[in-house]
Write an enzyme that holds these catalytic residues in place. Structure first.
Site, short mmCIF file in Angstrom:
data_model
loop_
_atom_site.label_atom_id
_atom_site.label_comp_id
_atom_site.label_asym_id
_atom_site.label_seq_id
_atom_site.Cartn_x
_atom_site.Cartn_y
_atom_site.Cartn_z
N CYS A 63 0.82 -1.22 0.00
CA CYS A 63 0.00 0.00 0.00
C CYS A 63 0.85 1.27 0.00
O CYS A 63 0.32 2.36 -0.22
CB CYS A 63 -0.95 0.00 1.19
SG CYS A 63 -1.97 -1.47 1.24
N ASN A 106 -10.01 -0.51 0.03
CA ASN A 106 -8.55 -0.42 0.05
C ASN A 106 -8.01 -0.95 -1.28
O ASN A 106 -8.08 -2.14 -1.54
CB ASN A 106 -8.02 -1.25 1.24
CG ASN A 106 -6.51 -1.22 1.37
OD1 ASN A 106 -5.81 -0.76 0.46
ND2 ASN A 106 -6.01 -1.71 2.48
N HIS A 154 -3.31 6.81 2.69
CA HIS A 154 -3.71 5.50 2.16
C HIS A 154 -5.10 5.19 2.70
O HIS A 154 -5.38 5.39 3.87
CB HIS A 154 -2.70 4.44 2.59
CG HIS A 154 -3.16 3.05 2.29
ND1 HIS A 154 -3.68 2.71 1.06
CD2 HIS A 154 -3.23 1.93 3.06
CE1 HIS A 154 -4.02 1.43 1.08
NE2 HIS A 154 -3.77 0.95 2.29
N1 ACO Z 1 -18.18 -9.27 8.92
C1 ACO Z 1 -18.57 -9.57 10.17
N2 ACO Z 1 -17.72 -9.89 11.14
C2 ACO Z 1 -16.41 -9.91 10.85
C3 ACO Z 1 -15.94 -9.61 9.57
C4 ACO Z 1 -16.87 -9.28 8.57
N3 ACO Z 1 -16.51 -8.95 7.31
N4 ACO Z 1 -14.59 -9.72 9.58
C5 ACO Z 1 -14.22 -10.06 10.80
N5 ACO Z 1 -15.33 -10.18 11.59
C6 ACO Z 1 -15.39 -10.53 13.00
C7 ACO Z 1 -14.18 -11.28 13.47
O1 ACO Z 1 -14.32 -12.65 13.20
C8 ACO Z 1 -14.17 -10.97 14.95
O2 ACO Z 1 -15.10 -11.82 15.58
P1 ACO Z 1 -14.76 -12.46 17.01
O3 ACO Z 1 -14.59 -11.29 17.95
O4 ACO Z 1 -15.95 -13.29 17.29
O5 ACO Z 1 -13.50 -13.25 16.81
C9 ACO Z 1 -14.76 -9.55 15.03
O6 ACO Z 1 -15.40 -9.32 13.76
C10 ACO Z 1 -13.72 -8.47 15.29
O7 ACO Z 1 -12.63 -8.69 14.40
P2 ACO Z 1 -11.37 -7.72 14.43
O8 ACO Z 1 -10.37 -8.21 13.45
O9 ACO Z 1 -10.91 -7.49 15.81
O10 ACO Z 1 -12.03 -6.37 13.92
P3 ACO Z 1 -11.38 -4.94 13.84
O11 ACO Z 1 -12.24 -3.97 14.56
O12 ACO Z 1 -9.92 -4.95 14.15
O13 ACO Z 1 -11.53 -4.59 12.30
C11 ACO Z 1 -10.21 -4.60 10.28
C12 ACO Z 1 -10.92 -5.44 11.36
C13 ACO Z 1 -11.25 -3.78 9.56
C14 ACO Z 1 -9.50 -5.53 9.33
C15 ACO Z 1 -9.19 -3.64 10.95
O14 ACO Z 1 -8.42 -4.37 11.88
C16 ACO Z 1 -8.27 -2.97 9.97
O15 ACO Z 1 -8.68 -2.12 9.20
N6 ACO Z 1 -6.95 -3.29 9.99
C17 ACO Z 1 -5.96 -2.61 9.19
C18 ACO Z 1 -5.94 -3.02 7.77
C19 ACO Z 1 -4.88 -2.17 7.05
O16 ACO Z 1 -4.54 -1.08 7.44
N7 ACO Z 1 -4.30 -2.63 6.01
C20 ACO Z 1 -3.28 -1.73 5.40
C21 ACO Z 1 -2.39 -2.35 4.64
S1 ACO Z 1 -3.16 -3.38 3.44
C22 ACO Z 1 -1.88 -3.82 2.34
O17 ACO Z 1 -0.73 -3.43 2.53
C23 ACO Z 1 -2.19 -4.73 1.20
#
Ligand code: ACO
Length: 341
Positions: free
Chosen positions: A124, A294, A264
């Site tokens: 990214c 993203n 980003h």
């Molecule tokens: N729908 C419903 N529930 C979901 C989904 C979904 N699509 N995806 C995950 N969940 C659930 C999980 O299973 C978890 O359930 P559990 O608590 O029962 O285990 C719950 O939701 C919470 O999951 P988390 O991963 O803790 O959710 P979080 O609030 O952290 O959000 C996310 C996840 C959106 C991925 C976030 O962590 C994020 O944006 N991370 C950064 C991503 C990023 O910046 N990438 C940049 C680089 S990308 C690149 O370089 C290619």
């Protein structure tokens, strides 16, 4: 970890962005559409990420096709012919082929026959890594005209059974033409950094030389992107804030001097956290994550083009591009906008 400083004390030539372009595939995949594919909801996706839809390339479209469209638009915007391009650089983690590099494939398609071409693999952060690389070629006098493209077909490396990743990404491309500045300072300061210790928090396990593609890797879905979202989130905020502060310090500027931040587009909550820590109102951030998700290496180019075309960016504005991605990689670039002739 301290970000690496990449701005030498004095550059022989200042470098500006002379034109921008972007391309997003026609097909929009909404959160409601995703509800039919995996166990998710529109509400979860919107509250956790700010995303509402993302674009998905047609099966016959590869990354170089998306990148070529954006490139042609950027060249037209800059009034530069494809033959004038001397350096063509594509930032991508979804190349058409393992080799040759996607830059060569864009070259063939747009007719940039006088360019030397390469790809940058910085996830990214790729677009900013590309800008900084091209800037050095122009600043040092080796090249007068460079074309930097960020292009991704993320849909080609997504596991459509994994709700924790497939809802987050989209396809697209952004491009910029770089030339020597005429009046202003152009790119004022840049900071790039990496931390390879954490590579496996965000990666594609198989299909490379460590684990070549086989029937077993395909059956295990190891050729798809894997991400520990929670960990990536924390590192993204910390490193982007630090990179922004270091770039501002290098430039002798404060957050109040920055008219637009182009971050980003990984997650609206990450952008919110950065805005809060830098004490810059979210209104000064260019945000289009709701419409594109993203798009990895394409995201800053897509947002930059949008803000340039709708008139938000004006000559003299200080603009900061701020990125974080797999690797880990991160970066910040400050530029004094100078486009109108
Ligand atoms: N729908 C419903 N529930 C979901 C989904 C979904 N699509 N995806 C995950 N969940 C659930 C999980 O299973 C978890 O359930 P559990 O608590 O029962 O285990 C719950 O939701 C919470 O999951 P988390 O991963 O803790 O959710 P979080 O609030 O952290 O959000 C996310 C996840 C959106 C991925 C976030 O962590 C994020 O944006 N991370 C950064 C991503 C990023 O910046 N990438 C940049 C680089 S990308 C690149 O370089 C290619």
């Amino acid at each position: 970890m301290t970000p690496t400083l990449t701005t030498p004390p004095a550059f022989p030539r200042a470098v500006r962005i002379a034109g921008t372009g972007a391309y997003a595939p026609e097909r929009a995949l909404t959160n409601r559409d995703l509800e039919k594919i995996v166990n998710t909801t529109d509400e979860w996706i919107v509250t956790r990420t700010g995303m509402r839809e993302r674009r998905i390339a047609a099966p016959e479209q590869a990354t170089s096709d998306l990148g070529s469209e954006a490139a042609l638009r950027a060249l037209a915007d800059a009034g530069v012919a494809p033959e004038e391009v001397q350096l063509l650089l594509v930032a991508t983690i979804t190349p058409d082929y393992p080799f040759p590099n996607t830059g060569c494939l864009v070259q063939r398609r747009i007719g940039a026959k006088n360019a030397f071409c390469m790809s940058i693999e910085a996830a990214c952060s790729g677009f900013v890594y590309g800008l900084e690389t091209a800037r050095h070629y122009i600043a040092g006098g080796a090249v007068d005209t460079a074309l930097v493209i960020g292009a991704e077909k993320m849909s080609s490396i997504l596991d459509w059974r994994d709700r924790s990743t497939c809802v987050l990404f989209g396809d697209g491309a952004g491009a910029a033409v770089l030339k020597p500045a005429r009046r202003g300072r152009g790119i004022i300061a840049s900071v790039l950094g990496s931390d390879g210790a954490l590579s496996e928090l965000l990666y594609v396990p198989a299909g490379g030389s460590r684990k070549p593609a086989s029937a077993e890797t395909v059956a295990a879905g190891e050729h798809f992107l894997r991400m520990n979202g929670r960990e990536v989130f924390k590192h993204a905020v910390t490193n982007m804030v630090r990179a922004a502060r270091t770039a501002l310090h290098r430039a002798g500027l404060t957050p109040a001097d920055v008219r637009w931040i182009i971050p980003h587009q990984a997650n609206l909550r990450i952008i919110g956290a950065i805005a809060e820590r830098l004490e810059i109102p979210e209104e000064r951030f260019v945000i289009n994550v709701a419409r594109y998700g993203n798009t990895s290496g394409a995201s800053v180019g897509l947002a930059l083009d949008e803000a340039a075309r709708d008139g938000r960016l004006r000559d003299g504005d200080i603009v900061m591009m701020l990125v974080f991605g797999g690797g880990f990689t991160w970066g910040a670039t400050l530029i004094e906008w100078e486009k109108t002739s």
